[in-house]
Design a protein around this motif. Structure first.
Motif, PDB file in Angstrom:
ATOM      1  N   HIS A  39       0.858  -1.177   0.000  1.00  0.00           N
ATOM      2  CA  HIS A  39       0.000   0.000   0.000  1.00  0.00           C
ATOM      3  C   HIS A  39       0.896   1.230   0.000  1.00  0.00           C
ATOM      4  CE1 HIS A  39      -2.827  -3.023   1.402  1.00  0.00           C
ATOM      5  NE2 HIS A  39      -3.815  -2.159   1.187  1.00  0.00           N
ATOM      6  N   ILE A  40       0.563   2.199  -0.831  1.00  0.00           N
ATOM      7  CA  ILE A  40       1.283   3.465  -0.829  1.00  0.00           C
ATOM      8  C   ILE A  40       0.290   4.567  -0.469  1.00  0.00           C
ATOM      9  CG2 ILE A  40       3.248   2.820  -2.289  1.00  0.00           C
ATOM     10  CD1 ILE A  40       1.774   3.950  -4.713  1.00  0.00           C
ATOM     11  N   ILE A  41       0.651   5.311   0.559  1.00  0.00           N
ATOM     12  CA  ILE A  41      -0.229   6.335   1.126  1.00  0.00           C
ATOM     13  C   ILE A  41       0.307   7.703   0.709  1.00  0.00           C
ATOM     14  CG2 ILE A  41      -1.080   7.337   3.287  1.00  0.00           C
ATOM     15  CD1 ILE A  41      -0.585   4.468   4.525  1.00  0.00           C
ATOM     16  N   MET A  42      -0.581   8.530   0.165  1.00  0.00           N
ATOM     17  CA  MET A  42      -0.139   9.819  -0.367  1.00  0.00           C
ATOM     18  C   MET A  42      -1.256  10.840  -0.315  1.00  0.00           C
ATOM     19  SD  MET A  42      -0.424   8.499  -4.265  1.00  0.00           S
ATOM     20  CE  MET A  42      -0.458   6.839  -3.631  1.00  0.00           C
ATOM     21  N   GLY A  43      -0.872  12.099  -0.475  1.00  0.00           N
ATOM     22  CA  GLY A  43      -1.850  13.162  -0.627  1.00  0.00           C
ATOM     23  C   GLY A  43      -2.351  13.223  -2.058  1.00  0.00           C
ATOM     24  N   ARG A  44      -3.433  13.961  -2.221  1.00  0.00           N
ATOM     25  CA  ARG A  44      -4.056  14.084  -3.544  1.00  0.00           C
ATOM     26  C   ARG A  44      -3.107  14.650  -4.584  1.00  0.00           C
ATOM     27  NH1 ARG A  44      -5.602  18.340  -5.994  1.00  0.00           N
ATOM     28  NH2 ARG A  44      -5.532  19.619  -4.114  1.00  0.00           N
ATOM     29  N   LYS A  45      -2.368  15.698  -4.225  1.00  0.00           N
ATOM     30  CA  LYS A  45      -1.480  16.330  -5.206  1.00  0.00           C
ATOM     31  C   LYS A  45      -0.376  15.375  -5.652  1.00  0.00           C
ATOM     32  CE  LYS A  45      -1.650  20.589  -2.899  1.00  0.00           C
ATOM     33  NZ  LYS A  45      -0.904  21.728  -2.436  1.00  0.00           N
ATOM     34  N   THR A  46       0.124  14.575  -4.731  1.00  0.00           N
ATOM     35  CA  THR A  46       1.147  13.587  -5.105  1.00  0.00           C
ATOM     36  C   THR A  46       0.558  12.602  -6.102  1.00  0.00           C
ATOM     37  OG1 THR A  46       2.333  13.822  -3.026  1.00  0.00           O
ATOM     38  CG2 THR A  46       2.681  11.761  -4.237  1.00  0.00           C
ATOM     39  N   PHE A  47      -0.643  12.095  -5.819  1.00  0.00           N
ATOM     40  CA  PHE A  47      -1.280  11.152  -6.743  1.00  0.00           C
ATOM     41  C   PHE A  47      -1.474  11.794  -8.118  1.00  0.00           C
ATOM     42  CE2 PHE A  47      -4.993   9.269  -8.803  1.00  0.00           C
ATOM     43  CZ  PHE A  47      -4.599   7.945  -8.863  1.00  0.00           C
ATOM     44  N   GLU A  48      -1.921  13.034  -8.130  1.00  0.00           N
ATOM     45  CA  GLU A  48      -2.187  13.708  -9.402  1.00  0.00           C
ATOM     46  C   GLU A  48      -0.911  14.041 -10.176  1.00  0.00           C
ATOM     47  OE1 GLU A  48      -4.856  16.911  -8.416  1.00  0.00           O
ATOM     48  OE2 GLU A  48      -6.564  15.533  -8.298  1.00  0.00           O
ATOM     49  N   SER A  49       0.243  13.944  -9.522  1.00  0.00           N
ATOM     50  CA  SER A  49       1.501  14.192 -10.236  1.00  0.00           C
ATOM     51  C   SER A  49       1.933  12.970 -11.058  1.00  0.00           C
ATOM     52  CB  SER A  49       2.612  14.577  -9.250  1.00  0.00           C
ATOM     53  OG  SER A  49       3.049  13.459  -8.498  1.00  0.00           O
ATOM     54  N   PHE A  50       1.304  11.814 -10.822  1.00  0.00           N
ATOM     55  CA  PHE A  50       1.621  10.611 -11.600  1.00  0.00           C
ATOM     56  C   PHE A  50       0.860  10.634 -12.916  1.00  0.00           C
ATOM     57  CE2 PHE A  50       1.720   8.176  -7.315  1.00  0.00           C
ATOM     58  CZ  PHE A  50       2.975   8.695  -7.014  1.00  0.00           C
ATOM     59  N   PRO A  51       1.482  10.160 -14.006  1.00  0.00           N
ATOM     60  CA  PRO A  51       0.736  10.077 -15.270  1.00  0.00           C
ATOM     61  C   PRO A  51      -0.416   9.072 -15.186  1.00  0.00           C
ATOM     62  CG  PRO A  51       3.057   9.396 -15.552  1.00  0.00           C
ATOM     63  CD  PRO A  51       2.874   9.774 -14.132  1.00  0.00           C
ATOM     64  N   LYS A  52      -0.240   8.019 -14.382  1.00  0.00           N
ATOM     65  CA  LYS A  52      -1.282   7.012 -14.148  1.00  0.00           C
ATOM     66  C   LYS A  52      -0.916   6.296 -12.852  1.00  0.00           C
ATOM     67  CE  LYS A  52       1.021   3.481 -16.808  1.00  0.00           C
ATOM     68  NZ  LYS A  52       1.593   3.128 -17.980  1.00  0.00           N
ATOM     69  N   PRO A  53      -1.845   5.537 -12.265  1.00  0.00           N
ATOM     70  CA  PRO A  53      -1.501   4.816 -11.038  1.00  0.00           C
ATOM     71  C   PRO A  53      -0.284   3.899 -11.257  1.00  0.00           C
ATOM     72  CG  PRO A  53      -3.864   4.780 -11.368  1.00  0.00           C
ATOM     73  CD  PRO A  53      -3.252   5.367 -12.621  1.00  0.00           C
ATOM     74  N   LEU A  54       0.526   3.781 -10.222  1.00  0.00           N
ATOM     75  CA  LEU A  54       1.722   2.942 -10.313  1.00  0.00           C
ATOM     76  C   LEU A  54       1.317   1.471 -10.251  1.00  0.00           C
ATOM     77  CD1 LEU A  54       3.939   5.019  -7.868  1.00  0.00           C
ATOM     78  CD2 LEU A  54       3.843   5.165 -10.361  1.00  0.00           C
ATOM     79  N   PRO A  55       1.879   0.641 -11.123  1.00  0.00           N
ATOM     80  CA  PRO A  55       1.449  -0.756 -11.169  1.00  0.00           C
ATOM     81  C   PRO A  55       1.815  -1.546  -9.913  1.00  0.00           C
ATOM     82  CG  PRO A  55       3.198  -0.331 -12.788  1.00  0.00           C
ATOM     83  CD  PRO A  55       2.871   0.967 -12.131  1.00  0.00           C
ATOM     84  N   ASN A  56       0.979  -2.518  -9.611  1.00  0.00           N
ATOM     85  CA  ASN A  56       1.228  -3.495  -8.538  1.00  0.00           C
ATOM     86  C   ASN A  56       1.368  -2.875  -7.158  1.00  0.00           C
ATOM     87  OD1 ASN A  56       1.297  -5.621 -10.507  1.00  0.00           O
ATOM     88  ND2 ASN A  56       3.349  -4.899 -11.034  1.00  0.00           N
ATOM     89  N   ARG A  57       0.624  -1.807  -6.918  1.00  0.00           N
ATOM     90  CA  ARG A  57       0.574  -1.174  -5.603  1.00  0.00           C
ATOM     91  C   ARG A  57      -0.855  -0.726  -5.339  1.00  0.00           C
ATOM     92  NH1 ARG A  57       6.061   1.551  -7.436  1.00  0.00           N
ATOM     93  NH2 ARG A  57       5.243   0.561  -9.273  1.00  0.00           N
ATOM     94  N   THR A  58      -1.267  -0.747  -4.074  1.00  0.00           N
ATOM     95  CA  THR A  58      -2.579  -0.236  -3.691  1.00  0.00           C
ATOM     96  C   THR A  58      -2.416   1.228  -3.309  1.00  0.00           C
ATOM     97  OG1 THR A  58      -3.229  -2.413  -2.870  1.00  0.00           O
ATOM     98  CG2 THR A  58      -4.526  -0.529  -2.118  1.00  0.00           C
TER      99      THR A  58
END
Length: 161
Positions: A39-58
């Motif tokens: 599991h990877i825990i992050m804030g909204r802005k961090t998530f939105e900085s990714f082009p897409k969700p990172l594979p093989n992680r919740t």
């Protein structure tokens, strides 16, 4: 064991305008190797900085916005809710940003820190200060700058005393 994972400059700089201040391919590989399957825990802005969700992680996103929804992620309003969702994971990771690191530090038992050996004057996000009185450095691995890495850096593993 709750682990925070980050790359920070000499003055704890993390980024600017929701982006990193450097490109370190070997650090990305290490991040992927450590966090895959967890599991990877992050804030909204961090998530939105990714082009897409990172594979093989919740992905667990913490946001104050109760209406926020993202496909491929679990959205919560508190760090405690995030920990509850990740309770069966032996090693959930807090991956940022600055505010999430700050509220997560009291709960973390381990910090995987890539210390980038440079200072960045225009950073707007920082990793929280932590003290040698509460944390012990248990391993260091130096990485010189090279054709793929503009800055030298050191992988540091810290554990709570």
């Amino acid at each position: 064991m709750i682990t925070m994972i980050a790359a920070a400059g000499e003055n704890n700089e993390l980024g600017k305008n929701n982006d990193l201040l450097w490109h370190l391919p070997d650090d990305f590989k290490r991040f992927k190797q450590l966090t895959t399957g967890h599991h990877i825990i992050m804030g909204r802005k961090t998530f939105e900085s990714f082009p897409k969700p990172l594979p093989n992680r919740t992905h667990i996103i913490i946001t104050r916005n109760k209406d926020y929804k993202k496909e491929g992620a679990i959205v919560v309003q508190t760090l405690e809710d995030a920990f509850n969702i990740a309770k069966d994971d032996p090693k959930p990771y807090i991956i940022g940003g600055g505010e999430i690191y700050k509220i997560g530090l009291p709960f973390a038992q381990k910090i995987e820190l890539t210390r980038v050996h440079e200072t960045f004057k225009d950073a707007d996000t920082f990793f929280p200060e932590f003290s040698n009185e509460k944390w012990e450095l248990i391993s260091e691995e130096e990485h010189p700058k090279d054709e793929k890495h503009k800055y030298s850096f050191t992988y540091e593993t810290w554990v709570r005393k």
